[in-house]
Motif scaffolding. Structure first.
Motif, PDB file in Angstrom:
ATOM      1  N   UNK A 145       0.838  -1.185   0.000  1.00 58.21           N
ATOM      2  CA  UNK A 145       0.000   0.000   0.000  1.00 58.21           C
ATOM      3  C   UNK A 145       0.882   1.248   0.000  1.00 58.21           C
ATOM      4  N   UNK A 146       0.971   1.941  -1.139  1.00 57.50           N
ATOM      5  CA  UNK A 146       1.828   3.119  -1.251  1.00 57.50           C
ATOM      6  C   UNK A 146       1.356   4.244  -0.337  1.00 57.50           C
ATOM      7  N   UNK A 147       0.041   4.328  -0.096  1.00 57.18           N
ATOM      8  CA  UNK A 147      -0.490   5.351   0.812  1.00 57.18           C
ATOM      9  C   UNK A 147       0.068   5.142   2.220  1.00 57.18           C
ATOM     10  N   UNK A 148       0.165   3.881   2.640  1.00 56.74           N
ATOM     11  CA  UNK A 148       0.648   3.592   3.984  1.00 56.74           C
ATOM     12  C   UNK A 148       2.126   3.937   4.125  1.00 56.74           C
ATOM     13  N   UNK A 149       2.931   3.634   3.093  1.00 57.32           N
ATOM     14  CA  UNK A 149       4.355   3.963   3.143  1.00 57.32           C
ATOM     15  C   UNK A 149       4.543   5.472   3.293  1.00 57.32           C
ATOM     16  N   UNK A 156      15.466   8.828   8.879  1.00 57.37           N
ATOM     17  CA  UNK A 156      14.944   7.511   8.512  1.00 57.37           C
ATOM     18  C   UNK A 156      14.414   7.550   7.077  1.00 57.37           C
ATOM     19  N   UNK A 157      14.648   6.476   6.368  1.00 55.83           N
ATOM     20  CA  UNK A 157      14.176   6.377   4.979  1.00 55.83           C
ATOM     21  C   UNK A 157      13.467   5.044   4.824  1.00 55.83           C
ATOM     22  N   UNK A 158      12.169   5.103   4.536  1.00 53.54           N
ATOM     23  CA  UNK A 158      11.381   3.890   4.405  1.00 53.54           C
ATOM     24  C   UNK A 158      11.339   3.437   2.957  1.00 53.54           C
ATOM     25  N   UNK A 159      11.534   2.152   2.768  1.00 59.36           N
ATOM     26  CA  UNK A 159      11.524   1.559   1.439  1.00 59.36           C
ATOM     27  C   UNK A 159      10.347   0.603   1.335  1.00 59.36           C
ATOM     28  N   UNK A 160       9.597   0.702   0.264  1.00 58.96           N
ATOM     29  CA  UNK A 160       8.466  -0.202   0.062  1.00 58.96           C
ATOM     30  C   UNK A 160       8.964  -1.609  -0.234  1.00 58.96           C
ATOM     31  N   UNK A 161       8.334  -2.584   0.371  1.00 53.69           N
ATOM     32  CA  UNK A 161       8.669  -3.986   0.130  1.00 53.69           C
ATOM     33  C   UNK A 161       7.621  -4.576  -0.797  1.00 53.69           C
ATOM     34  N   UNK A 162       8.040  -4.966  -1.978  1.00 54.29           N
ATOM     35  CA  UNK A 162       7.099  -5.477  -2.965  1.00 54.29           C
ATOM     36  C   UNK A 162       7.114  -6.978  -3.118  1.00 54.29           C
ATOM     37  N   UNK A 221     -16.083  13.226   3.811  1.00 51.50           N
ATOM     38  CA  UNK A 221     -14.666  13.519   3.657  1.00 51.50           C
ATOM     39  C   UNK A 221     -14.018  12.720   2.551  1.00 51.50           C
ATOM     40  N   UNK A 222     -12.919  13.239   2.032  1.00 52.38           N
ATOM     41  CA  UNK A 222     -12.226  12.592   0.912  1.00 52.38           C
ATOM     42  C   UNK A 222     -10.788  12.231   1.250  1.00 52.38           C
ATOM     43  N   UNK A 223     -10.348  12.516   2.460  1.00 52.22           N
ATOM     44  CA  UNK A 223      -8.984  12.196   2.851  1.00 52.22           C
ATOM     45  C   UNK A 223      -8.865  10.783   3.394  1.00 52.22           C
ATOM     46  N   UNK A 224      -7.631  10.370   3.666  1.00 50.76           N
ATOM     47  CA  UNK A 224      -7.397   9.061   4.252  1.00 50.76           C
ATOM     48  C   UNK A 224      -7.778   7.915   3.337  1.00 50.76           C
ATOM     49  N   UNK A 225      -8.051   6.771   3.944  1.00 49.50           N
ATOM     50  CA  UNK A 225      -8.432   5.585   3.187  1.00 49.50           C
ATOM     51  C   UNK A 225      -9.116   4.610   4.135  1.00 49.50           C
ATOM     52  N   UNK A 226      -9.542   3.481   3.611  1.00 46.80           N
ATOM     53  CA  UNK A 226     -10.195   2.488   4.459  1.00 46.80           C
ATOM     54  C   UNK A 226     -11.490   2.996   5.055  1.00 46.80           C
ATOM     55  N   UNK A 227     -11.620   2.868   6.364  1.00 46.23           N
ATOM     56  CA  UNK A 227     -12.851   3.245   7.059  1.00 46.23           C
ATOM     57  C   UNK A 227     -12.861   4.708   7.509  1.00 46.23           C
TER      58      UNK A 227
END
Length: 208
Positions: free
Chosen positions: A14-18, A32-38, A155-161
């Motif tokens: 989930x790119x939004x979560x990263x 800190x640098x977070x890298x997506x794990x695919x 609202x239009x922000x965020x995701x999920x619930x």
């Protein structure tokens, strides 16, 4: 290693979560640098948010050989007996945010008790730091965000619930908050704020 070189893989597709976690952690763990794990997603067969977060972090750490973080989160609605809980991502039978939140609203109907809470377990696994028996360092933090379910999405922000969750003390949904407002008080923000202390310690050790 210097703090600027602190690289951690995030066990999510989930790119939004990263992006959200990068915003949360960079304020508390400079450099800190977070890298997506695919890589392949493991089977999340744990019986709690904490167990599933660890399953994902362990898998990413094993596959990459790098420190890894993962979270498992969801919403628990009191009138639904705690559901969706750990099944939040697939509550409707598929990974569809709109379908999932519609089902929650349908199940609640005109129920007056609409109390609910978001929970997030944040796990960190460092395969570069093992004990005498070769076990990787692990730590899990839990964050809980109480509130209630709205009568309809807003609202239009965020995701999920987010569009149907009204945080305790507010009269707007999580989806109506800015990213910074949400991160300051959300379940994920709380869990990763707790985990940040562990990550800062790893960064200081690497710089010594």
């Amino acid at each position: 290693m210097t703090p600027e070189a602190l690289k951690v893989v995030v066990a999510t597709h989930n790119s939004h979560k990263v992006a959200e976690l990068q915003r949360i952690l960079e304020l508390q763990v400079p450099g800190i640098h977070l890298l997506a794990y695919g890589g392949p997603a493991p089977v999340e067969d744990g019986d709690s948010f904490e167990a599933n977060a660890l399953i994902k972090a362990r898998a990413a750490a094993t596959e990459t050989g790098m420190p890894a973080i993962a979270d498992d989160s969801g919403i628990s609605v009191d009138a639904l007996g705690g559901a969706p809980g750990i099944d939040s991502a697939h509550f409707s039978g598929e990974r569809d945010d709109a379908a999932n939140l519609r089902l929650v609203l349908e199940r609640l109907g005109d129920e007056s008790n609409r109390s609910a809470a978001f929970s997030c377990a944040a796990a960190f696994v460092d395969p570069l730091d093992t004990d005498a028996e070769g076990r990787a360092f692990e730590h899990v933090a839990l964050g809980v965000w109480p509130g209630r379910i709205a009568l309809e999405p807003a609202g239009v922000g965020g995701f999920g619930y987010d569009p149907i969750f009204v945080p305790e003390g507010l009269d707007v949904t999580s989806a109506e908050l800015s990213a910074d407002e949400k991160n300051a008080i959300s379940h994920r923000g709380r869990a990763f704020a707790a985990l940040a202390a562990v990550l800062r310690e790893r960064s200081r050790r690497g710089d010594s």
